[in-house]
Design a protein around this motif. Structure first.
Motif, PDB file in Angstrom:
ATOM      1  N   ALA A  61       1.036  -1.198   0.086  1.00  0.00           N
ATOM      2  CA  ALA A  61       0.182  -0.147  -0.091  1.00  0.00           C
ATOM      3  C   ALA A  61       0.933   1.363   0.137  1.00  0.00           C
ATOM      4  O   ALA A  61       2.081   1.150   0.391  1.00  0.00           O
ATOM      5  N   TRP A  62       0.458   2.447  -0.704  1.00  0.00           N
ATOM      6  CA  TRP A  62       0.944   3.488  -0.790  1.00  0.00           C
ATOM      7  C   TRP A  62       1.382   4.221   0.711  1.00  0.00           C
ATOM      8  O   TRP A  62       2.675   4.500   0.975  1.00  0.00           O
ATOM      9  N   GLU A  63       0.401   4.022   1.357  1.00  0.00           N
ATOM     10  CA  GLU A  63       0.737   4.507   2.903  1.00  0.00           C
ATOM     11  C   GLU A  63       1.978   3.852   3.523  1.00  0.00           C
ATOM     12  O   GLU A  63       2.831   4.380   4.225  1.00  0.00           O
ATOM     13  N   GLU A  64       2.037   2.614   3.418  1.00  0.00           N
ATOM     14  CA  GLU A  64       3.152   1.872   3.962  1.00  0.00           C
ATOM     15  C   GLU A  64       4.552   2.116   3.007  1.00  0.00           C
ATOM     16  O   GLU A  64       5.670   2.317   3.811  1.00  0.00           O
ATOM     17  N   VAL A  65       4.573   2.323   1.927  1.00  0.00           N
ATOM     18  CA  VAL A  65       5.658   2.818   1.210  1.00  0.00           C
ATOM     19  C   VAL A  65       6.071   4.093   1.608  1.00  0.00           C
ATOM     20  O   VAL A  65       7.152   4.473   1.902  1.00  0.00           O
ATOM     21  N   LYS A  66       5.233   5.336   1.861  1.00  0.00           N
ATOM     22  CA  LYS A  66       5.261   6.367   2.056  1.00  0.00           C
ATOM     23  C   LYS A  66       6.095   6.544   3.567  1.00  0.00           C
ATOM     24  O   LYS A  66       6.888   7.143   4.153  1.00  0.00           O
ATOM     25  N   ALA A  67       5.491   5.689   4.454  1.00  0.00           N
ATOM     26  CA  ALA A  67       5.932   5.630   5.910  1.00  0.00           C
ATOM     27  C   ALA A  67       7.403   4.999   5.978  1.00  0.00           C
ATOM     28  O   ALA A  67       8.323   5.631   6.443  1.00  0.00           O
ATOM     29  N   HIS A  68       7.685   4.044   5.186  1.00  0.00           N
ATOM     30  CA  HIS A  68       8.960   3.663   4.930  1.00  0.00           C
ATOM     31  C   HIS A  68      10.071   4.516   4.516  1.00  0.00           C
ATOM     32  O   HIS A  68      11.113   4.670   4.947  1.00  0.00           O
ATOM     33  N   ILE A  69       9.628   5.290   3.508  1.00  0.00           N
ATOM     34  CA  ILE A  69      10.433   6.319   2.811  1.00  0.00           C
ATOM     35  C   ILE A  69      10.732   7.557   4.058  1.00  0.00           C
ATOM     36  O   ILE A  69      11.775   7.868   4.397  1.00  0.00           O
ATOM     37  N   LEU A  70       9.638   8.154   4.577  1.00  0.00           N
ATOM     38  CA  LEU A  70       9.946   8.992   5.563  1.00  0.00           C
ATOM     39  C   LEU A  70      10.477   8.610   6.515  1.00  0.00           C
ATOM     40  O   LEU A  70      11.218   9.349   7.249  1.00  0.00           O
ATOM     41  N   GLY A  71      10.433   7.411   7.159  1.00  0.00           N
ATOM     42  CA  GLY A  71      10.984   6.880   8.153  1.00  0.00           C
ATOM     43  C   GLY A  71      12.463   6.740   8.142  1.00  0.00           C
ATOM     44  O   GLY A  71      13.380   6.472   9.070  1.00  0.00           O
ATOM     45  N   SER A  72      13.002   6.573   6.932  1.00  0.00           N
ATOM     46  CA  SER A  72      14.343   6.335   6.510  1.00  0.00           C
ATOM     47  C   SER A  72      15.076   7.595   6.430  1.00  0.00           C
ATOM     48  O   SER A  72      16.347   7.585   6.193  1.00  0.00           O
ATOM     49  N   ARG A  73      14.756   8.724   6.791  1.00  0.00           N
ATOM     50  CA  ARG A  73      15.234  10.046   6.718  1.00  0.00           C
ATOM     51  C   ARG A  73      16.229  10.152   7.831  1.00  0.00           C
ATOM     52  O   ARG A  73      15.996  10.105   8.857  1.00  0.00           O
TER      53      ARG A  73
END
Length: 73
Positions: A61-73
């Motif tokens: 899901a996009w929400e999961e991908v987005k959370a992963h991207i934002l969490g890796s900053r």
């Protein structure tokens, strides 16, 4: 090329060009019927939908991908 017909475009700064692109995109998006979907795009979407139907667990899901991207900053 359009830039050859409108030479003033070449004198725009990078920021101005980016703003222009956004304005052009917004204008096109406001009138979606002016640009019908291309056959190759429709074909690709149908292929991806069929793949999803056969392999629903492979989709994230996009929400999961987005959370992963934002969490890796």
């Amino acid at each position: 090329m359009i830039a050859e017909r409108i030479p003033e475009l070449k004198s725009l700064s990078s920021e101005e060009k980016l703003i222009l692109v956004g304005e052009l995109w917004d204008e096109l998006a406001a009138q979606p019927d002016l640009l019908p979907p291309r056959d190759d795009h429709i074909k690709l979407l149908k292929e991806r939908l069929e793949y999803f139907r056969q392999h629903p667990a492979d989709v994230v899901a996009w929400e999961e991908v987005k959370a992963h991207i934002l969490g890796s900053r």
